[in-house]
Scaffold this active site. Structure first.
Site, PDB file in Angstrom:
ATOM      1  N   GLY A  40      36.376  55.786 -17.011  1.00  0.00           N
ATOM      2  CA  GLY A  40      35.833  56.783 -16.497  1.00  0.00           C
ATOM      3  C   GLY A  40      34.435  56.661 -16.392  1.00  0.00           C
ATOM      4  N   ALA A  89      29.784  54.629 -17.880  1.00  0.00           N
ATOM      5  CA  ALA A  89      31.167  54.365 -17.919  1.00  0.00           C
ATOM      6  C   ALA A  89      31.840  54.025 -19.095  1.00  0.00           C
ATOM      7  CB  ALA A  89      31.340  52.866 -17.240  1.00  0.00           C
ATOM      8  N   ASP A  90      33.110  54.220 -19.466  1.00  0.00           N
ATOM      9  CA  ASP A  90      33.891  54.118 -20.596  1.00  0.00           C
ATOM     10  C   ASP A  90      35.037  53.413 -20.230  1.00  0.00           C
ATOM     11  OD1 ASP A  90      34.321  54.068 -23.387  1.00  0.00           O
ATOM     12  OD2 ASP A  90      35.685  56.163 -23.001  1.00  0.00           O
ATOM     13  N   THR A  91      35.504  52.233 -20.961  1.00  0.00           N
ATOM     14  CA  THR A  91      36.890  51.708 -20.356  1.00  0.00           C
ATOM     15  C   THR A  91      37.593  51.543 -21.342  1.00  0.00           C
ATOM     16  OG1 THR A  91      35.489  50.519 -18.631  1.00  0.00           O
ATOM     17  CG2 THR A  91      37.749  49.500 -19.129  1.00  0.00           C
TER      18      THR A  91
END
Length: 192
Positions: free
Chosen positions: A105, A68-70
């Site tokens: 994502g 994930a990427d926040t």
């Protein structure tokens, strides 16, 4: 059920453990893009996918790999982690009394398939008096958080309301992840 988490984030780890997963932490050897002129949605998707690819290349994909990427986006600008107290104060002033978007994502690799998605939560901050911002920054909580607040801690008091997934703001949208698992054929029935 076991999953591989392509992140060293203690918050993501805790979220997955809280819903019953046996989590193997394996941070991805991947250099994230800061986005530049790309839309933030494209940046988080590319970063999540890249992390997932990197971990699957090392660990395989017989066990679901989750990456994930926040980011926080305000006025089209991605906010990063503050590099000190003054930067944290400036970020909180920018967020005060305004709406921002939290985009995550998420990418899952499992048995030769990869699925990537983006989840968005709108967060509305209260109007913050200068002394409230200073007091919050003095707790040092915002200094290790991207965008200078943690909704799962004292930063919750800065938020007036949210629209959509709370867990997304913490760093991993669990319902979105669950639906992705279903699409990939991951048996998660024992995880509810």
């Amino acid at each position: 059920m076991q999953v591989i988490l392509a992140s060293a984030s203690p918050r993501r780890l805790r979220l997955l453990q809280n819903i019953g997963f046996d989590v193997k932490v394996h941070p991805a050897d991947f250099v994230e893009s800061s986005g530049g002129t790309e839309p933030p949605e494209k940046t988080v998707l590319a970063n999540a996918f890249g992390k997932c690819q990197a971990v699957c290349a090392v660990c395989g994909d017989n066990v679901p790999a989750v990456a994930a990427d926040t980011v926080v986006v305000i006025n089209g600008m991605i906010l990063g982690k503050p590099d000190g107290k003054e930067a944290a104060v400036e970020m909180l002033r920018l967020l005060s009394g305004r709406e921002h978007r939290v985009l995550t994502g998420v990418s899952v690799g499992y048995r030769g398939k990869k699925l990537t998605n983006v989840c968005e939560t709108r967060v509305f901050f209260r109007n913050l008096a200068e002394n409230k911002i200073t007091a919050y920054v003095a707790t040092v909580e915002p200094l290790d958080k991207a965008w200078a607040y943690g909704i799962q801690g004292k930063g919750a008091l800065l938020v007036e309301k949210i629209d959509s997934c709370y867990n997304n703001v913490v760093g991993l949208p669990l319902t979105c992840l669950y639906l992705m698992f279903e699409k990939l054929g991951v048996n998660v029935e024992g995880q509810q």
